[in-house]
Enzyme design. Sequence first.
Site, short mmCIF file in Angstrom:
data_model
loop_
_atom_site.label_atom_id
_atom_site.label_comp_id
_atom_site.label_asym_id
_atom_site.label_seq_id
_atom_site.Cartn_x
_atom_site.Cartn_y
_atom_site.Cartn_z
N CYS C 55 -65.74 -71.81 61.04
CA CYS C 55 -65.08 -71.20 59.91
C CYS C 55 -65.95 -70.11 59.27
O CYS C 55 -67.07 -69.86 59.67
CB CYS C 55 -64.73 -72.26 58.87
SG CYS C 55 -66.20 -73.03 58.16
N ALA C 58 -69.31 -71.17 58.09
CA ALA C 58 -70.27 -71.31 59.18
C ALA C 58 -70.84 -69.95 59.54
O ALA C 58 -72.03 -69.82 59.86
CB ALA C 58 -69.60 -71.94 60.40
N ARG C 89 -79.08 -75.01 63.94
CA ARG C 89 -78.93 -73.73 64.64
C ARG C 89 -80.20 -73.26 65.35
O ARG C 89 -80.20 -72.25 66.02
CB ARG C 89 -78.46 -72.65 63.66
CG ARG C 89 -76.97 -72.71 63.38
CD ARG C 89 -76.18 -71.76 64.27
NE ARG C 89 -76.64 -70.38 64.16
CZ ARG C 89 -76.34 -69.41 65.02
NH1 ARG C 89 -75.56 -69.67 66.06
NH2 ARG C 89 -76.80 -68.20 64.86
N HIS C 190 -69.63 -63.62 58.74
CA HIS C 190 -70.65 -62.62 59.04
C HIS C 190 -70.44 -61.41 58.13
O HIS C 190 -71.39 -60.88 57.54
CB HIS C 190 -70.53 -62.13 60.49
CG HIS C 190 -70.58 -63.20 61.52
ND1 HIS C 190 -69.93 -63.10 62.72
CD2 HIS C 190 -71.21 -64.40 61.54
CE1 HIS C 190 -70.15 -64.19 63.45
NE2 HIS C 190 -70.92 -65.00 62.75
#
Lengths: 455, 455, 533, 533
Positions: C55, C58, C89, C190
């Site tokens: 999503c 994230a 990550r 992003h």
Amino acid sequence: MLECIPTRKVEHTAGKINPAKACQPLGAMYAALGIHGCLPHSHGSQGCCAYHRMALTRHFRDPIMASSSSFTEGASVFGGAANLKASIKNVFKIYNPEIMAVHTTCLSETIGDDVPTIIKQSEVPEGKIVIHANTPSYVGSHVTGFSNMCKAMVSYLAESDGRAKKERVNILPGFVNPGDMREIKRLVRELGVEMTVFPDTSNVVDAPLTGRYEMYPEGGATVAEIRDSGNSKLTLALGAWSSEAAGALLQEKCGVPCVPLKIPIGLKATDEFIMALKDGFGVPVPRSLTIERGQVVDTLIDTHFHYQGKKVAVVGDPDLVIPLTEFLLTMGMVPAYVMTGTPGQRFESEIQQMLDEAGIKDGVAKAEGDLFELHKWVKDNPVDLLIGNTHCKYIARAEDVPLVRFGFPIFDRAVHYLMPVVGYRGCLRLIEQISNALLERRDRDCKDEDYELIL
Amino acid sequence: MLECIPTRKVEHTAGKINPAKACQPLGAMYAALGIHGCLPHSHGSQGCCAYHRMALTRHFRDPIMASSSSFTEGASVFGGAANLKASIKNVFKIYNPEIMAVHTTCLSETIGDDVPTIIKQSEVPEGKIVIHANTPSYVGSHVTGFSNMCKAMVSYLAESDGRAKKERVNILPGFVNPGDMREIKRLVRELGVEMTVFPDTSNVVDAPLTGRYEMYPEGGATVAEIRDSGNSKLTLALGAWSSEAAGALLQEKCGVPCVPLKIPIGLKATDEFIMALKDGFGVPVPRSLTIERGQVVDTLIDTHFHYQGKKVAVVGDPDLVIPLTEFLLTMGMVPAYVMTGTPGQRFESEIQQMLDEAGIKDGVAKAEGDLFELHKWVKDNPVDLLIGNTHCKYIARAEDVPLVRFGFPIFDRAVHYLMPVVGYRGCLRLIEQISNALLERRDRDCKDEDYELIL
Amino acid sequence: MAITDERLEEVLVTYPDNVKKNRKKHLLIKNSAEACQQIEANTRTIPGIISQRGCCFAGCKGVVIGPIKDMIHIVHGPVGCAYYSWGTRRNKARADETTPPENVYLPLCFTTDMQESDIVFGGEKKLAKMIDEVVEIFHPRAISICATCPVGLIGDDINAVARAAQERHGIQVLAFNCEGYKGVSQSAGHHIANNGLMVNAVGKGTVRKSGKYVINILGEYNIGGDGWEIERILKECGYTINCILPGDGSILNIRNLHLADLNLVQCHRSINYIAGMMEARYGMPWLKVNFIGVSACARSLREVAQCFGDESLIQRTEEVIARETARVMPVIEHYRKICQGKTAFVFVGGSRSHHYQYLLRDLGMETVVAGYEFAHRDDYEGREVLPTIKADADSKNIPDLHFEPDDEFYQEGHVYLNMPKEKYDELRKRIPLGYYEGMIKSMEDGQLIIDDVNHHEFEEIVRMLKPDIVFTGVRDKYISHKMGVPSRQLHSYDYTGPYAGFNGAMIFAREVANAVTTPAWRLVTAPWEAQKE
Amino acid sequence: MAITDERLEEVLVTYPDNVKKNRKKHLLIKNSAEACQQIEANTRTIPGIISQRGCCFAGCKGVVIGPIKDMIHIVHGPVGCAYYSWGTRRNKARADETTPPENVYLPLCFTTDMQESDIVFGGEKKLAKMIDEVVEIFHPRAISICATCPVGLIGDDINAVARAAQERHGIQVLAFNCEGYKGVSQSAGHHIANNGLMVNAVGKGTVRKSGKYVINILGEYNIGGDGWEIERILKECGYTINCILPGDGSILNIRNLHLADLNLVQCHRSINYIAGMMEARYGMPWLKVNFIGVSACARSLREVAQCFGDESLIQRTEEVIARETARVMPVIEHYRKICQGKTAFVFVGGSRSHHYQYLLRDLGMETVVAGYEFAHRDDYEGREVLPTIKADADSKNIPDLHFEPDDEFYQEGHVYLNMPKEKYDELRKRIPLGYYEGMIKSMEDGQLIIDDVNHHEFEEIVRMLKPDIVFTGVRDKYISHKMGVPSRQLHSYDYTGPYAGFNGAMIFAREVANAVTTPAWRLVTAPWEAQKE
């Protein structure tokens, strides 16, 4: 490591730093995988589903299948009914499960989607089933979600035919590994009692590799079995947080008496589990179990000096930590800090009572805690051993304390999910792990002249 | 640690420095404990018996009962007949076993006592039995002694009634832990084949603690069972060094076909064990074993990157080390040094053939080696992992190599004797131990920034 | 066996009609005979379809903001989102000359852990309190607040909380409204993160590092130490690394992002926004690079060197390439013998699915299927299609920021690179300055491209094409195993690394060779099952 | 419940007549009304009887010689004897100012590993070869050769091999003919070892340590660091420790054994030979001490101080005792609350069965049964019975060495202690100078004393007396457990320690308290079995 953690006293009351819990949908997803042929479905943004599948996959190193309603901003504003309906249609057409188990998320809960109604309005193919659980992420923890999905299994599926109850036990195993569920089943089989275990994730999240991929592996309780659980003579609900609600509902709905028990971790809790079956069904306990048990006692006596009196910090899910703490006390250890991230005042009182009975004065029991707090405790007053999930490894390194990995999640070691910690065999595993962790440390830290052949 | 071990090249040909074997009587004593109601008897100086009981007790953390002829200087000069006769009389009167299993020592062998004749001249109470094995300490190793006592069981006890063979398998389990014997029996039970396992030390040297001391615990193969082994349809002799001689004698004496197999450690050896039973008795392999097996394959695939390509040094008894090495190769590891302290050229050729088949060029296989030599190899060309008994811990510390404890004796850790390394479940334990040892090391040695949550 | 339209049809036949119609547009068999093959991307995943996508949260917190090591990242929401994005990550980070260890917070996780009452009555106060406590405990240089789904719905104004806290404590508090339901994938996150950093951080610093050629590496996440390996190589060539964003990055360095000569862009998808916005505001040129694979790495190094047109730099670059290649190629060759001719299925988030094809080619391997989880059409087809991409209901909600040239710092691109404009213009034609060609151009005819692959397609296509190895994420890894196909995770590298640069190529080669040769693959079928067959 | 002759009879009734007759003489109920209660000891164990006893080799190599850290101890024989005596005694040792780490060989095991051909053709050459190799590899200061059973029988002359090797290599090579069948227990081996050291080592050195009061501690094995704790205390009182024999001892120091003022004897059984022989040859007095238990330790410290009659020494000793007692008593008191009133069965090798009764008394515990595995009558009844002990066939084979006063070093005992002869004579009446009183005198009426307990007696007596804890060796430990009775090993201390001195008392108290309170003791019976009862 973790030089940022201060040594001075600090105030930490709002929010969580290094949480010791995940959110409800994760537990609901895991529980749903314990129904044979079930596809869990996350009613929310697709990120939730991705995260939960990732966390479960990393712990079990096995495929974790689940679908999502894939909310967009529009759905978030106008409600997710269309998304859920489309999901149900698509899932049955494309992935063809026996049953879909829908759980909500903070998103769908906040907007107030009426899931039962949406399900009723959906196209569910003949013979297929959709169940649901409300699992708002802002209430409880992943354990609560597991419990809610277990309850949904009962409320949607379990039925009583009104006839005499069958000589069979229902076992709600709680949020444990598949290896634990398998061992619980073995113990019941040794006693010769018929059983229905649900949810049962053994052979689902630890499926064999045989070259053939099965989206729905052969494990899991079938819908028919769960249905018929309403006709069983007795339910053993293992773990107050994860199983009691479902057990109570089954009693209320179908009249199956429910005995709430601890998850059978440790000698006492396993004894109670065996005795509940013995007393419930009038079966004799076979010699094989007397021997298994006696081997645990033997090991405890023979090795007590490896761990007795050692200070230990324990953190994990309440249904695991309560019997584990009981076992640590049986081992003669000193649980100095006992924490769960899941809320529940009862956790603190149960642990405190155990500590009191064992005459342990300075033990701290805390529900709804976080690992930052635990870290501070350990930093301020060191312990000999830490028991908890993989996240604890940072405390272990920063404070140079040995860690026994236990509970969920364990991301940095393998095989554990196949190895039971329940039952008498589980006792042996725990003793071996704890004893070895302390002996490894002794071997590591001692001077050359104190490095010993025999310990 | 061990600063005395030189780094330069050294000449070492005479005698042993840090031996990797014990002497025959120890193995004979252990084997004898696998007969129900048996008191092993050491025909020699009382020190032998004391040492063997001590070594076995320290490994199993359980009572190891055995009597001794308690030679004095006189007996050593004039022969031990009187001592053995007195022993037999006293043992049956005071300790009342079903059977006494006499083994010799270097002392009685050097003076040349004719044990069978002495036994014949002794007062053995009605219904009681005395058997014997020649176990000179200056031939072979503890494994040889185990084998000789197994052979004695066959030669003294096994009988064929000349009728059709029974649908039953004899299993000679080899010099393994009681937990291994128990697991071997479970596997056979899963296949539904009747069996006689002898010797069987499970529930003898890992007896439960129930508050009642039994000099002869309820485990062990009964004399009647061993007698009737001559009427079984098939013998599986597990381990060339420890079981083949007895299996061959049983074939010769009673016409029971003997299939020599590896001790079922690792995937391939366990497969061969299962297939031998399947083919021998025409039974189907149950799905439960297919699942167990598939879980091992699954684990191997999912975790291979934890250990594949790592160099490992292995030392132990030949019947354990051969299948273990096979399994290490299945795991993709590189056995760089493979050693046994027991003599036997066949060890070197079998290991070398495995290494060749795996395309491993620089591997060294050595029989009749010692731990000083192994230490020098590891010092000169380091390995990533060491697998061996407790004595190896000194190499591990001196050279800072992680050690997985395996085989006999393990004096500095507990519980291991209850935990099988045989069968598919044993594979999981080995994978877990090896994988964890390497991951622990990674976690220990890495920089803070390389300390990882997920591995 | 190559994929064909007919065989693709077999995969799609299970779908309901609307799904089939939709998905067809996301699948493409490369055919260079067709002028411009178009793929649909960055559109909604169909509800109920099992996608790999995450999503917006994230993408923002998990990917771009989380790795900034000297900030405390508070996730405002119920516990889950913070929990799942905690330490998962592999963005490695360490203290450095400007960030002491006490200011590195990466192993920690902060969440307001909203409870039912916070949902009902609002969580702003709790958030403010947590900021106060966190400042008191840790004295961070800056704080981020990332919103999760309920925050937007209940109307908590995290920007107001951030502003007030910033005033109270005198440190920056950045708020990101990256609620999970925004956009159609991580991609939205992003973008939101890029915007936030551009507005609040970039340009706020004043320290230019010394060095002749000062560069930024954007969109490098330092998974398994990739960034450090890239940094090592670039330093040896003679560059000064101003900042890696975000891997091992610090807010301190991000504020100085504008005080460099060139932006290198590794992951185009997640970071092209900042590269573009910096070009707009500062005129700073950006170059698309790929350090994955020996040949790709060498090529990118040469292109970076050309940007500055300095012969000694070019010479030194060639020396580094020659030395490193000589060092690693024997190892690569060793593993190439094992890997040669094997086929791969590559499906990861953004640019990796493209980048790794070069490294696989170094090993003699063919990529038979490749796809992205959350890419846009330009990632497939090249930036030339950007003008043709129309905003839809989902993408419109993420603001596209436009910057005017900065009064103080704006310079023309060629000035940054200290070369005549004509030479610069000529250079832009030869190397990907301000340009990304996308993945499709570098693929071969007959290879399959998939956007947002879902479980059904994954399973069917793996079964159909039987690749020798699957490169994907952890969720599909074990499915691949159960099907008898080895896999490596290209998000986490299965906890090894680096994979980038010259050293990374060797490690990757070893890991791939190990994965395909694991002896257990020959023991998948139980002997009693084999007898039955 | 106290033991009585009648109840003892119940134990013995199972025995065949000859066994019963024999064993009766090894069992004794303390009765102070009887003038001199005599016990049979140091006689053969009856064949077939399961005794705890080991052999002569175990006593020589395993107990006395093995712990000497700077020698290489080669066991000449088949592999077993070396193997079983390898690292199993917990004699701690470490490098020190005169022994560098390269000269510490304790963790190693050396055996000629005799094979059948060696038995047939003799093993001397192999032994000589091994010595040569070992010297070349390790450059030890000295080597011991210990014989196992077959060596004597086949006639290998280890003394000749040793002499030749000594000449070849210029280092001492000591040979011990300690074949396992000699004597009736480990005791023969102690004697052989004492003799060998006395003849070949003691007196060969020339270095007297500086210090006003230089003492040796004999018969201290440094199990779990006991010797170091005793050394710590004695040093604090003002003594210089010349040598501990054999725990953490070196051949270097043993050679200087005669260059001291006083021998302290901790384990009377195993080392009284050397003490006696040194008194004969050098006139050096010896004092029996016991550092086990707070009060015993204080008493021994006071008696050592009195030996030198130095007021400042006595004062300093009192200070040390006061300080240490104040430090440890609160801890002891804590555990005494748990242990008070509990009964113990104590059966170990030599002096420990006596020594630990004092420590148990410190904890308020009663020793209801005590016995020795390999003691002589003087260890039970006191050295006054020595003249009445007759040599038998077994003991006669071990030479009793007699030494004449040494020309150079012999001095009267009072000269060693720098006091007038009269004062010395008077002192001898008050403290155990050259004297050991034995165990029986310190026991209470009704307590049982057993020599060379065997399994049958152990089992029956534990069942009958139900002690709260059993102190014994590892072979009986788990039998005790199976009977529901806690145990502690007094040979190995269950791998903790030290147990000696003030610190040791605290550790012992903790361990005993833990053993008796282990929660699992309350869970021995399965609930379903309990229901049946």
